[in-house]
Design an enzyme around this catalytic site. Structure first.
Site, PDB file in Angstrom:
ATOM      1  N   ARG A   1       0.812  -1.213   0.000  1.00  0.00           N
ATOM      2  CA  ARG A   1       0.000   0.000   0.000  1.00  0.00           C
ATOM      3  C   ARG A   1       0.843   1.260   0.000  1.00  0.00           C
ATOM      4  O   ARG A   1       0.533   2.240  -0.692  1.00  0.00           O
ATOM      5  CB  ARG A   1      -0.955  -0.013   1.201  1.00  0.00           C
TER       6      ARG A   1
ATOM      7  N   GLU B   1       4.152  40.631  -6.348  1.00  0.00           N
ATOM      8  CA  GLU B   1       2.800  40.305  -6.805  1.00  0.00           C
ATOM      9  C   GLU B   1       2.016  41.595  -7.033  1.00  0.00           C
ATOM     10  O   GLU B   1       2.011  42.482  -6.175  1.00  0.00           O
ATOM     11  CB  GLU B   1       2.123  39.447  -5.745  1.00  0.00           C
TER      12      GLU B   1
ATOM     13  N   LYS C   1       1.529  25.351  -2.627  1.00  0.00           N
ATOM     14  CA  LYS C   1       0.314  24.676  -2.167  1.00  0.00           C
ATOM     15  C   LYS C   1       0.544  23.171  -2.278  1.00  0.00           C
ATOM     16  O   LYS C   1       0.133  22.516  -3.247  1.00  0.00           O
ATOM     17  CB  LYS C   1      -0.895  25.110  -2.997  1.00  0.00           C
TER      18      LYS C   1
ATOM     19  N   LYS D   1       4.148  39.769  -1.490  1.00  0.00           N
ATOM     20  CA  LYS D   1       2.757  39.517  -1.852  1.00  0.00           C
ATOM     21  C   LYS D   1       1.855  40.640  -1.352  1.00  0.00           C
ATOM     22  O   LYS D   1       2.336  41.637  -0.819  1.00  0.00           O
ATOM     23  CB  LYS D   1       2.336  38.148  -1.317  1.00  0.00           C
TER      24      LYS D   1
ATOM     25  N   ASP E   1      -1.402  38.560 -10.501  1.00  0.00           N
ATOM     26  CA  ASP E   1      -2.189  37.676  -9.659  1.00  0.00           C
ATOM     27  C   ASP E   1      -3.684  37.854  -9.877  1.00  0.00           C
ATOM     28  O   ASP E   1      -4.205  38.976  -9.834  1.00  0.00           O
ATOM     29  CB  ASP E   1      -1.847  37.928  -8.188  1.00  0.00           C
TER      30      ASP E   1
END
Length: 274
Positions: free
Chosen positions: A89, A186, A125, A157, A207
């Site tokens: 597995r 960004e 992510k 950002k 963005d």
């Protein structure tokens, strides 16, 4: 994969008392691992580490990035019946998950290649603890890893800009950055892209902008003589459905969190020879 990492996964899977595996007769057996569907392979080295840990003999003619048809044998295995069951597995999970990412990435790369030479990149992510392997799967599919972590480059950002403003944040980043680090900023509008390009950063990320907005921004930067001095990246809500429209905009990099979080596992299986 380090043995310490591998043992953590094994401990989670086996638990304190693995009765299901040890109730079978202990004898030498042979098995194959094969894919039930066409895919781009990834996770070969991880699976091999699992087989070695359990003392299994494993052979393969494949490597990460190979395109294989449905029914293709990936591994030939020989060894203890108990060890084979314990490795099953864990190895299948890694092969299925990572090959799914590689397959998704390869599909996206092929779409983009019809219209431009833009790089298809993933993002941060990722599943915590799995980032390195998931980004390696993106590479197997022909994609770009982007940043592995916050230390790889300085990315400013929206929340950085809210706290400091563009000029102050960029000035401080240039002051602190190593000569090896790039600075990426960004932006969410064409006006901000023009402003940031004039401040001589390395990368501008457009963005959450529509393909039309991205195209107009790229064209405006070209007319202003600013495009050739900066890498233009686009990111935000890009997926395999709308990817073609972004590929036509002239950007240098298309970043997609969906390469990882929207990738479907590939169906792989182990069959014993009895």
């Amino acid at each position: 994969m380090l043995n310490s990492e591998l043992e953590h996964f094994i401990q989670e899977d086996l638990g304190p008392y693995d009765l299901s595996c040890i109730l079978v007769p202990e004898r030498e057996v042979e098995a194959i691992i094969f894919s039930k569907e066409e895919c781009t392979l990834a996770g070969i080295d991880v699976a091999m580490s699992i087989f070695r840990y359990f003392g299994l003999q494993a052979t393969t003619s494949h490597r990460d990035g190979d395109q294989i048809p449905a029914g293709e044998t990936i591994f030939f295995l020989k060894g203890s019946s108990v060890s084979m069951l314990r490795a099953e597995r864990l190895s299948l999970n890694f092969l299925g998950h990572l090959s799914g990412i590689a397959t998704m990435t390869n599909k996206c790369v092929q779409i983009v290649r019809e219209f431009s030479d833009a790089r298809v990149a993933c993002t941060r992510k990722t599943i915590p603890g799995m980032r390195s392997l998931e980004k390696q799967a993106v590479m197997a599919g022909g994609g770009d890893t982007h940043r592995f972590g916050l230390s790889d480059c300085i990315m400013l950002k929206d929340n950085h800009i809210k706290l400091m403003g563009f000029e102050a944040a960029i000035k401080e980043a240039k002051k602190r950055a190593s000569f090896t680090q790039k600075i990426e900023v960004e932006v969410e509008s064409m006006e901000d892209a023009l402003l940031v390009a004039g401040l001589e950063v390395d990368i501008i990320m457009l963005d959450n902008m529509s393909p039309g907005e991205v195209l107009r921004t790229v064209q405006t930067l070209k007319k202003a003589g600013l495009k050739e001095h900066v890498v233009i990246e686009v990111s935000g809500n890009i997926n395999i459905v709308n990817l073609e429209e972004y590929a036509k905009t002239g950007v240098d990099v298309i970043s997609m969190g969906s390469l990882i979080h929207a990738a479907r596992w590939i169906d792989v299986s182990m069959d014993f020879s009895v």
